[in-house]
Design a protein around this motif. Structure first.
Motif, PDB file in Angstrom:
ATOM      1  N   PRO A 368       0.817  -1.227   0.000  1.00  0.00           N
ATOM      2  CA  PRO A 368       0.000   0.000   0.000  1.00  0.00           C
ATOM      3  C   PRO A 368       0.846   1.271   0.000  1.00  0.00           C
ATOM      4  CG  PRO A 368      -0.758  -1.542   1.674  1.00  0.00           C
ATOM      5  CD  PRO A 368       0.549  -2.073   1.180  1.00  0.00           C
ATOM      6  N   CYS A 369       0.272   2.322  -0.533  1.00  0.00           N
ATOM      7  CA  CYS A 369       0.934   3.635  -0.579  1.00  0.00           C
ATOM      8  C   CYS A 369       1.232   4.111   0.845  1.00  0.00           C
ATOM      9  CB  CYS A 369       0.008   4.622  -1.291  1.00  0.00           C
ATOM     10  SG  CYS A 369       0.589   6.324  -1.234  1.00  0.00           S
ATOM     11  N   ILE A 370       2.442   4.573   1.060  1.00  0.00           N
ATOM     12  CA  ILE A 370       2.817   5.056   2.400  1.00  0.00           C
ATOM     13  C   ILE A 370       2.811   6.589   2.466  1.00  0.00           C
ATOM     14  CG2 ILE A 370       4.134   3.017   3.115  1.00  0.00           C
ATOM     15  CD1 ILE A 370       6.702   4.600   2.208  1.00  0.00           C
ATOM     16  N   GLY A 371       2.342   7.207   1.392  1.00  0.00           N
ATOM     17  CA  GLY A 371       2.227   8.670   1.386  1.00  0.00           C
ATOM     18  C   GLY A 371       3.555   9.392   1.506  1.00  0.00           C
ATOM     19  N   CYS A 372       4.625   8.785   0.940  1.00  0.00           N
ATOM     20  CA  CYS A 372       5.964   9.387   1.088  1.00  0.00           C
ATOM     21  C   CYS A 372       6.164  10.622   0.200  1.00  0.00           C
ATOM     22  CB  CYS A 372       7.041   8.350   0.774  1.00  0.00           C
ATOM     23  SG  CYS A 372       7.013   7.827  -0.957  1.00  0.00           S
ATOM     24  N   GLY A 373       5.367  10.739  -0.852  1.00  0.00           N
ATOM     25  CA  GLY A 373       5.454  11.912  -1.731  1.00  0.00           C
ATOM     26  C   GLY A 373       6.589  11.860  -2.733  1.00  0.00           C
ATOM     27  N   ARG A 374       7.318  10.731  -2.795  1.00  0.00           N
ATOM     28  CA  ARG A 374       8.445  10.664  -3.736  1.00  0.00           C
ATOM     29  C   ARG A 374       7.977  10.785  -5.187  1.00  0.00           C
ATOM     30  NH1 ARG A 374      12.194   5.719  -1.589  1.00  0.00           N
ATOM     31  NH2 ARG A 374      11.956   6.260   0.591  1.00  0.00           N
ATOM     32  N   CYS A 375       6.808  10.212  -5.472  1.00  0.00           N
ATOM     33  CA  CYS A 375       6.313  10.274  -6.859  1.00  0.00           C
ATOM     34  C   CYS A 375       6.017  11.718  -7.251  1.00  0.00           C
ATOM     35  CB  CYS A 375       5.070   9.390  -7.021  1.00  0.00           C
ATOM     36  SG  CYS A 375       3.733   9.785  -5.879  1.00  0.00           S
ATOM     37  N   ILE A 376       5.549  12.513  -6.291  1.00  0.00           N
ATOM     38  CA  ILE A 376       5.235  13.928  -6.579  1.00  0.00           C
ATOM     39  C   ILE A 376       6.534  14.681  -6.850  1.00  0.00           C
ATOM     40  CG2 ILE A 376       4.195  16.051  -5.636  1.00  0.00           C
ATOM     41  CD1 ILE A 376       2.380  14.174  -3.924  1.00  0.00           C
ATOM     42  N   PRO A 385       1.090  12.092  -8.881  1.00  0.00           N
ATOM     43  CA  PRO A 385       0.731  10.750  -9.361  1.00  0.00           C
ATOM     44  C   PRO A 385      -0.069   9.935  -8.345  1.00  0.00           C
ATOM     45  CG  PRO A 385       3.019  11.255  -9.857  1.00  0.00           C
ATOM     46  CD  PRO A 385       2.531  12.358  -8.990  1.00  0.00           C
ATOM     47  N   THR A 386       0.267  10.054  -7.059  1.00  0.00           N
ATOM     48  CA  THR A 386      -0.447   9.243  -6.064  1.00  0.00           C
ATOM     49  C   THR A 386      -1.929   9.590  -6.029  1.00  0.00           C
ATOM     50  OG1 THR A 386      -0.578   8.685  -3.725  1.00  0.00           O
ATOM     51  CG2 THR A 386       0.379  10.815  -4.220  1.00  0.00           C
ATOM     52  N   ILE A 387      -2.228  10.871  -6.136  1.00  0.00           N
ATOM     53  CA  ILE A 387      -3.634  11.301  -6.108  1.00  0.00           C
ATOM     54  C   ILE A 387      -4.333  10.893  -7.410  1.00  0.00           C
ATOM     55  CG2 ILE A 387      -5.128  13.354  -6.045  1.00  0.00           C
ATOM     56  CD1 ILE A 387      -2.987  14.578  -4.163  1.00  0.00           C
ATOM     57  N   VAL A 417      10.473   5.611  -8.764  1.00  0.00           N
ATOM     58  CA  VAL A 417      10.895   5.960  -7.392  1.00  0.00           C
ATOM     59  C   VAL A 417       9.968   5.402  -6.310  1.00  0.00           C
ATOM     60  CG1 VAL A 417      12.060   8.108  -8.095  1.00  0.00           C
ATOM     61  CG2 VAL A 417       9.652   8.191  -7.418  1.00  0.00           C
ATOM     62  N   CYS A 418       8.820   4.862  -6.706  1.00  0.00           N
ATOM     63  CA  CYS A 418       7.818   4.456  -5.690  1.00  0.00           C
ATOM     64  C   CYS A 418       8.295   3.266  -4.860  1.00  0.00           C
ATOM     65  CB  CYS A 418       6.502   4.118  -6.384  1.00  0.00           C
ATOM     66  SG  CYS A 418       5.263   3.514  -5.227  1.00  0.00           S
ATOM     67  N   PRO A 419       8.463   3.421  -3.541  1.00  0.00           N
ATOM     68  CA  PRO A 419       8.942   2.298  -2.725  1.00  0.00           C
ATOM     69  C   PRO A 419       7.876   1.206  -2.561  1.00  0.00           C
ATOM     70  CG  PRO A 419       8.434   4.194  -1.332  1.00  0.00           C
ATOM     71  CD  PRO A 419       8.259   4.639  -2.747  1.00  0.00           C
ATOM     72  N   ALA A 420       6.612   1.565  -2.810  1.00  0.00           N
ATOM     73  CA  ALA A 420       5.539   0.574  -2.661  1.00  0.00           C
ATOM     74  C   ALA A 420       5.314  -0.207  -3.957  1.00  0.00           C
ATOM     75  CB  ALA A 420       4.250   1.285  -2.242  1.00  0.00           C
TER      76      ALA A 420
HETATM   77  S1  SF4 Z   1       5.853   7.194  -4.221  1.00  0.00           S
HETATM   78 FE1  SF4 Z   1       4.470   5.471  -4.029  1.00  0.00          FE
HETATM   79  S2  SF4 Z   1       4.263   5.176  -1.840  1.00  0.00           S
HETATM   80 FE2  SF4 Z   1       5.129   7.237  -2.097  1.00  0.00          FE
HETATM   81  S3  SF4 Z   1       3.323   8.596  -2.210  1.00  0.00           S
HETATM   82 FE3  SF4 Z   1       3.789   8.024  -4.281  1.00  0.00          FE
HETATM   83  S4  SF4 Z   1       2.473   6.256  -4.664  1.00  0.00           S
HETATM   84 FE4  SF4 Z   1       2.583   6.493  -2.453  1.00  0.00          FE
END
Ligand code: SF4
Ligand code: SF4
Length: 439
Positions: A368-376, A385-387, A417-420
């Motif tokens: 699951p997404c951990i809301g790290c914000g790396r994708c943004i 991208p997460t949103i 870059v997404c760790p999930a």
């Molecule tokens: S990089 Fe992946 S885990 Fe982190 S906020 Fe974006 S979708 Fe979620």
């Protein structure tokens, strides 16, 4: 103090480039395929209309598919022979197209010559020649080139920018072209200069190709041309035209806009080379440079391959595999398409064929997404991208589109870059498709 290299603003990534498999290998002609499968849809826009029937004899370079309008491109026979059949095929992108299957027969007697006095031609004649010979963007987008070069009243072209970035890992086709066909690439640029009359002409090349930068600079000095070669920091996706313009001229193309809106036209190195061949050699677009590479391929190569050559033929010509391939990809690893069938043909937009190892292709466990914000942070286009992905998952396509989904260039930085390990790019592709379907 070292000079600060130019690059684009936000986001982006720097994946390992894997270019050493093929960047020292000179371009060579691929074998003529016994059978060329030539799709009528190799470009953005309407498919070409078929002009031949089974049993017809065709010459190399003969028009076999005619563009039905300006937003399309002509298609020519890449080999001489007999039309065996017209059939539906799947392209590497997963799209379907009608294709003319030509069985190789007879002699090479293509019209055209190497002595066209193109400097005596005006911009209208040059543009018509480029249209007739089926030129499209060779960087992968396959946008019909004549449309790009048709400027608007009150929108003068300040900059003609040549994209020699080739930022996708593994690919070396443009690198070799700049190195081995330097003079011809520059002639192609001079032909376009005649059409567009830009104030400035710039070639952007990433710093990881110092020999290409040097070759271009030397030839420019030798011919006393008014072209500037700009070395750029190595960074993905700098080859995207919006990012390249940001890096080179510091201007941003507005959302939904075109480079021409900021006074620029961008063409790939492969495109200007194809323009050189089309105009100076009177040769239609019937072949292109394709990098065939990867860690499980015996002998990587940079081929000049005929359009319609099955991918499997090129892999065989490289001596086959040295290990078990996990995946065959058409294009680069960031934006390319996994191939299910080695019979898929090389088309005008095929820059590379990759044989990736099992390890590089292994499916990874999604969490699951951990809301790290790396994708943004990684998105060069300023999207979230997460949103967007969450909206697409919930089939809220209109919401995703109003948050900029259509600005997504499917560059793959977010997924990288997404760790999930969330398949963000696949989500964007699906969202765009569904969004378009629902209008
Ligand atoms: S990089 Fe992946 S885990 Fe982190 S906020 Fe974006 S979708 Fe979620
Ligand atoms: S794939 Fe789309 S959303 Fe993801 S980083 Fe690239 S442009 Fe942004």
């Amino acid at each position: 103090m070292a000079l600060k290299l130019r690059t684009f603003g936000r986001g982006g990534v720097h994946p390992h480039d894997f270019k050493s498999f093929s960047n020292d290998i000179p371009i060579r002609n691929a074998a003529i395929p016994p059978e060329a499968v030539i799709p009528l849809q190799q470009h953005m826009g309407a498919p070409a209309e078929c002009l031949v029937e089974p049993g017809d004899e065709v010459r190399e370079g003969m028009l076999i598919g005619k563009a039905p309008g300006v937003f399309s491109a002509n298609v020519h026979a890449s080999i001489p022979g007999k039309v065996k059949e017209i059939r539906d095929i799947y392209l590497a992108t997963g799209m379907r197209s009608k294709a003319v299957v030509v069985e190789f027969e007879g002699e090479f007697e293509r019209g055209g010559n190497g002595d066209v006095q193109w400097r005596d031609m005006d911009s209208k004649e040059l543009l018509e020649t480029i249209r007739d010979r089926g030129i499209v963007g060779m960087g992968g987008a396959t946008f019909p080139t004549p449309i790009k070069f048709t400027t608007r009243e009150g929108n003068p072209v300040e900059y003609f920018v040549i994209n020699g970035v080739e930022c996708e890992p593994f690919l070396t086709a443009d690198h070799r072209l700049m190195l081995e066909k330097t003079e011809q690439v520059l002639t192609g640029i001079e032909i376009v200069r005649r059409i567009l009359s830009p104030r400035l002409v710039l070639i952007g090349v990433e710093e990881n190709k110092p020999d290409a930068i040097e070759a271009l600079q030397e030839q420019i000095a030798l011919e006393n041309l008014d072209i500037e070669v700009v070395a750029l920091k190595t960074r993905y996706p700098q080859g995207d035209e919006k990012q390249l313009l940001k890096a080179l001229i510091g201007r941003e193309v507005p959302s939904g806009g075109l480079p021409l809106d900021i006074g620029a036209v961008v063409s790939n190195v492969g495109t200007v080379y194809a323009i050189y061949e089309a105009v100076a050699l009177a040769k239609p677009l019937i072949e292109r440079i394709v990098t065939v590479t990867g860690p499980v391929l015996k002998n990587p190569a940079n081929f000049k391959a005929r359009i319609g050559t099955p991918v499997g033929n090129l892999l065989e010509e490289c001596g086959g595999f040295s290990g078990v391939p996990g995946k065959i990809v058409a294009g680069g690893p960031m934006m390319g398409f996994a191939l299910a069938d080695p019979g898929v043909p090389v088309v005008k937009g095929t820059s590379g064929i990759l044989a990736l190892s099992e390890r590089q292709s292994r499916a990874v466990l999604q969490t699951p997404c951990i809301g790290c914000g790396r994708c943004i942070a990684a998105c060069p286009f300023g999207l979230s991208p997460t949103i967007l992905y969450k909206w697409i998952e919930h089939r809220e396509y209109a919401e995703a589109m109003s948050a900029g989904l259509m600005d997504c260039k499917e560059c793959g930085c977010c997924g990288y870059v997404c760790p999930a390990r969330i398949p963000l790019v696949q989500g964007m592709k699906l969202g765009k498709l569904m969004g378009r379907k629902k209008g």
